[in-house]
Design an enzyme around this catalytic site. Structure first.
Site, PDB file in Angstrom:
ATOM      1  N   ARG A 145       8.776  -5.960   7.854  1.00 43.03           N
ATOM      2  CA  ARG A 145       8.365  -7.309   8.296  1.00 43.03           C
ATOM      3  C   ARG A 145       8.869  -8.351   7.322  1.00 43.03           C
ATOM      4  NH1 ARG A 145       5.558  -9.484   3.727  1.00 43.03           N
ATOM      5  NH2 ARG A 145       3.631  -8.362   3.300  1.00 43.03           N
TER       6      ARG A 145
ATOM      7  N   GLU B 130      -2.214 -14.630   7.395  1.00 44.98           N
ATOM      8  CA  GLU B 130      -2.012 -15.078   5.997  1.00 44.98           C
ATOM      9  C   GLU B 130      -0.826 -16.047   5.895  1.00 44.98           C
ATOM     10  OE1 GLU B 130      -2.127 -11.982   2.985  1.00 44.98           O
ATOM     11  OE2 GLU B 130      -0.501 -12.970   1.923  1.00 44.98           O
TER      12      GLU B 130
ATOM     13  N   ARG C 217       4.524 -13.578  10.668  1.00 50.42           N
ATOM     14  CA  ARG C 217       4.951 -12.294  10.135  1.00 50.42           C
ATOM     15  C   ARG C 217       5.764 -11.655  11.252  1.00 50.42           C
ATOM     16  NH1 ARG C 217       1.711 -10.118   5.747  1.00 50.42           N
ATOM     17  NH2 ARG C 217       1.571 -11.843   4.286  1.00 50.42           N
TER      18      ARG C 217
ATOM     19  N   CYS D 149       1.011 -16.130  -0.346  1.00 54.69           N
ATOM     20  CA  CYS D 149       0.742 -15.340  -1.548  1.00 54.69           C
ATOM     21  C   CYS D 149       2.046 -15.214  -2.338  1.00 54.69           C
ATOM     22  CB  CYS D 149       0.238 -13.954  -1.146  1.00 54.69           C
ATOM     23  SG  CYS D 149      -0.075 -12.885  -2.562  1.00 54.69           S
TER      24      CYS D 149
ATOM     25  N   THR E  72       3.174 -12.926  -3.989  1.00 57.66           N
ATOM     26  CA  THR E  72       3.796 -11.602  -3.868  1.00 57.66           C
ATOM     27  C   THR E  72       4.826 -11.581  -2.735  1.00 57.66           C
ATOM     28  OG1 THR E  72       2.130 -10.777  -2.320  1.00 57.66           O
ATOM     29  CG2 THR E  72       1.744 -10.360  -4.666  1.00 57.66           C
TER      30      THR E  72
ATOM     31  N   ARG F  62       8.637  -6.794   3.551  1.00 63.29           N
ATOM     32  CA  ARG F  62       7.999  -5.541   3.141  1.00 63.29           C
ATOM     33  C   ARG F  62       8.459  -4.460   4.106  1.00 63.29           C
ATOM     34  NH1 ARG F  62       3.268  -2.076   2.866  1.00 63.29           N
ATOM     35  NH2 ARG F  62       2.304  -2.885   4.768  1.00 63.29           N
TER      36      ARG F  62
ATOM     37  N   ARG G  60       0.196   2.103  -0.508  1.00 57.58           N
ATOM     38  CA  ARG G  60      -0.969   1.543   0.197  1.00 57.58           C
ATOM     39  C   ARG G  60      -1.579   2.632   1.071  1.00 57.58           C
ATOM     40  NH1 ARG G  60       0.495  -4.656   2.309  1.00 57.58           N
ATOM     41  NH2 ARG G  60       1.191  -5.402   0.272  1.00 57.58           N
TER      42      ARG G  60
ATOM     43  N   GLU H 279      -3.017  -2.842   3.234  1.00 58.83           N
ATOM     44  CA  GLU H 279      -3.474  -3.191   1.903  1.00 58.83           C
ATOM     45  C   GLU H 279      -4.992  -3.033   1.783  1.00 58.83           C
ATOM     46  OE1 GLU H 279      -2.352  -7.140   0.679  1.00 58.83           O
ATOM     47  OE2 GLU H 279      -1.955  -6.220  -1.264  1.00 58.83           O
TER      48      GLU H 279
HETATM   49  P1  ADP Z   1       1.477  -6.575   5.644  1.00 56.23           P
HETATM   50  O1  ADP Z   1       1.863  -6.543   4.224  1.00 56.23           O
HETATM   51  O2  ADP Z   1       2.628  -6.541   6.539  1.00 56.23           O
HETATM   52  O3  ADP Z   1       0.483  -7.644   5.946  1.00 56.23           O
HETATM   53  P2  ADP Z   1      -0.685  -4.632   5.767  1.00 56.23           P
HETATM   54  O4  ADP Z   1      -0.725  -3.783   4.545  1.00 56.23           O
HETATM   55  O5  ADP Z   1      -1.743  -5.657   5.954  1.00 56.23           O
HETATM   56  O6  ADP Z   1       0.778  -5.222   5.854  1.00 56.23           O
HETATM   57  O7  ADP Z   1      -0.604  -3.724   7.032  1.00 56.23           O
HETATM   58  C1  ADP Z   1      -0.534  -4.275   8.323  1.00 56.23           C
HETATM   59  C2  ADP Z   1      -0.583  -3.206   9.379  1.00 56.23           C
HETATM   60  O8  ADP Z   1       0.673  -2.569   9.471  1.00 56.23           O
HETATM   61  C3  ADP Z   1      -1.589  -2.100   9.101  1.00 56.23           C
HETATM   62  O9  ADP Z   1      -2.194  -1.706  10.309  1.00 56.23           O
HETATM   63  C4  ADP Z   1      -0.719  -0.986   8.583  1.00 56.23           C
HETATM   64  O10 ADP Z   1      -1.265   0.305   8.776  1.00 56.23           O
HETATM   65  C5  ADP Z   1       0.504  -1.168   9.425  1.00 56.23           C
HETATM   66  N1  ADP Z   1       1.695  -0.535   8.853  1.00 56.23           N
HETATM   67  C6  ADP Z   1       2.274  -0.783   7.673  1.00 56.23           C
HETATM   68  N2  ADP Z   1       3.337   0.013   7.474  1.00 56.23           N
HETATM   69  C7  ADP Z   1       3.433   0.804   8.573  1.00 56.23           C
HETATM   70  C8  ADP Z   1       4.326   1.829   8.986  1.00 56.23           C
HETATM   71  N3  ADP Z   1       5.352   2.208   8.241  1.00 56.23           N
HETATM   72  N4  ADP Z   1       4.104   2.403  10.185  1.00 56.23           N
HETATM   73  C9  ADP Z   1       3.081   2.029  10.967  1.00 56.23           C
HETATM   74  N5  ADP Z   1       2.215   1.065  10.640  1.00 56.23           N
HETATM   75  C10 ADP Z   1       2.386   0.446   9.459  1.00 56.23           C
HETATM   76  C1  CIR Z   2      -5.237  -9.888  -4.423  1.00 55.81           C
HETATM   77  O1  CIR Z   2      -4.981 -10.724  -5.294  1.00 55.81           O
HETATM   78  O2  CIR Z   2      -5.537  -8.723  -4.666  1.00 55.81           O
HETATM   79  C2  CIR Z   2      -5.194 -10.329  -2.987  1.00 55.81           C
HETATM   80  N1  CIR Z   2      -5.160 -11.744  -2.957  1.00 55.81           N
HETATM   81  C3  CIR Z   2      -3.961  -9.732  -2.299  1.00 55.81           C
HETATM   82  C4  CIR Z   2      -2.696  -9.894  -3.089  1.00 55.81           C
HETATM   83  C5  CIR Z   2      -1.446  -9.282  -2.577  1.00 55.81           C
HETATM   84  N2  CIR Z   2      -1.213  -9.160  -1.195  1.00 55.81           N
HETATM   85  C6  CIR Z   2      -1.003 -10.058  -0.238  1.00 55.81           C
HETATM   86  O3  CIR Z   2      -1.260 -11.208  -0.284  1.00 55.81           O
HETATM   87  N3  CIR Z   2      -0.429  -9.647   0.848  1.00 55.81           N
END
Ligand code: ADP
Ligand code: CIR
Length: 354
Positions: free
Chosen positions: A123, A222, A226, A268, A270, A277, A306, A311
């Site tokens: 993404r 956020e 995305r 963010c 990051t 990502r 993760r 996350e």
């Molecule tokens: P982002 O950093 O894109 O916001 P999150 O960690 O919040 O990601 O995850 C968003 C969603 O995407 C979650 O439901 C997560 O399980 C899903 N996801 C992340 N990577 C994969 C993957 N490789 N395959 C399937 N689902 C994924």
């Molecule tokens: C933190 O500081 O732990 C949260 N604000 C998440 C930081 C990193 N991730 C994100 O924003 N996607």
């Protein structure tokens, strides 16, 4: 401490907030007395204050970072704090220039085995140049962003064609299924909450999904956008190629917040730069029993571990989400290679343990 659901007010802080002993956030590390005194009365061009910038990390001392920007100008107005956080997280220095390369033909990956790779997702995050970020956006502006997005989505053709689903009118069952299937963002993240990113939820939020459910766009979570490409298995090149094509199409119709230094502006720090990502859900039941080795391979390859629901979630059945940690100073092509190298090294180690 602010009430849930409302953004902190843009007031000047009288004294530096206290952090509990052992607090490990980058906010806590870099908000020294000097930096605090330098920034306590600063507001960016959208009137975003230090109080707003740091509220999430103050309310949630277990944050890893602890700040969310209010506009593209936050990165300039609050540079004495933001530059330190960015350098620590990404290794990217204030004089460095961001680089971009979406050429999918440069991805010469050998296929990663589907036995280990459940699914691949890449993404990128984007925000519009002429609006404040979600932390500071008004209800009317958020609706305007959604309206512009829907107009653009209506013109998508071929593989990209699909439908926008408004979160406000979506039934709970559909919402929960989309979350469980890893397509839709979760609700009620406490870090986003304290940053004012959940105000007026679910108004103005939604998800665009193409017919094959391989191309999706989150709206007003956020970040304002995305943009996501995903499919089952470990064919990284196919997932990146789809996203690269979508990037080309979308960039022609939207004016995103972007500059030579930090690339794409994200809420963010990051996520600045590429906003990219790239992740694989990888099955590593043996390696994950030895967290020290698992984490060493991750840090050697600049990847992050993760849980299965994103996350701040846990693993299930030894499946982990492995993704590039850095997002800036390296091109999209290079960052996808970071992820590939990390996952490959982890699978090799898993095989040794079988
Ligand atoms: P982002 O950093 O894109 O916001 P999150 O960690 O919040 O990601 O995850 C968003 C969603 O995407 C979650 O439901 C997560 O399980 C899903 N996801 C992340 N990577 C994969 C993957 N490789 N395959 C399937 N689902 C994924
Ligand atoms: C933190 O500081 O732990 C949260 N604000 C998440 C930081 C990193 N991730 C994100 O924003 N996607």
């Amino acid at each position: 401490v602010d009430k849930p659901g409302s953004a902190p007010k843009a007031v000047a802080l009288q004294k530096k907030p206290e952090f509990p002993a052992g607090c490990k956030s980058l906010l806590c590390k870099y908000l020294t007395d000097d930096v605090f005194n330098q920034l306590k009365n600063v507001q960016d061009k959208f009137g975003f204050s230090l109080a707003e910038l740091i509220n999430s990390g103050v309310v949630n001392p277990n944050s890893s970072i602890g700040v969310y920007a209010g506009s593209p100008d936050t990165y300039i107005a609050f540079a004495p704090l933001m530059d330190k956080i960015i350098e620590d997280y990404h290794g990217f220095k204030p004089a460095d220039k961001h680089v971009s390369d979406w050429d999918a033909s440069k991805c010469n990956f050998e296929a990663l085995e589907d036995k280990y790779c459940i699914s691949t997702r890449i993404r990128f995050a984007r925000n519009l140049a002429d609006f404040p970020l979600g932390t500071k956006i008004s209800k009317t502006e958020r609706k305007e962003v959604e309206k512009l997005a829907k107009e653009a989505f209506g013109k998508f053709e071929g593989e990209m064609a699909g439908q926008y689903h408004d979160l406000a009118t979506m039934d709970k069952e559909t919402q929960n299924q989309l979350i469980a299937d890893h397509f839709l963002f979760k609700e009620g993240d406490k870090y986003l909450e304290a940053a004012g990113l959940n105000r007026e939820w679910p108004d103005g939020r939604g998800i665009f999904i193409n017919k094959a459910k391989t191309f999706l766009i989150w709206v007003n979570e956020e970040d304002q956008f995305r943009v996501i490409s995903m499919q089952n298995g470990g064919d990284i090149k196919a997932v990146f190629t789809r996203l690269s094509n979508a990037h080309g199409t979308i960039n022609k119709v939207a004016k995103f917040a972007y500059n030579d230094h930090i690339g794409a502006v994200a809420t963010c720090p990051t996520n600045i730069g590429t906003g990219l990502r790239a992740s694989i859900h990888v099955k590593l039941p043996l390696l994950s029993k030895d967290m020290a080795t698992f984490e060493k391979i991750a840090s050697d390859n600049h990847v992050q571990i993760r849980g299965i629901h994103g996350e701040h979630s846990e693993s299930e059945g030894g499946i982990y989400d492995i993704s590039n940690k850095r997002r800036i100073g390296f091109s999209e092509v290079q960052l996808v290679h970071d992820m590939y190298n990390g996952v490959k090294a982890m699978i090799e180690k898993e095989k040794e343990l079988e």
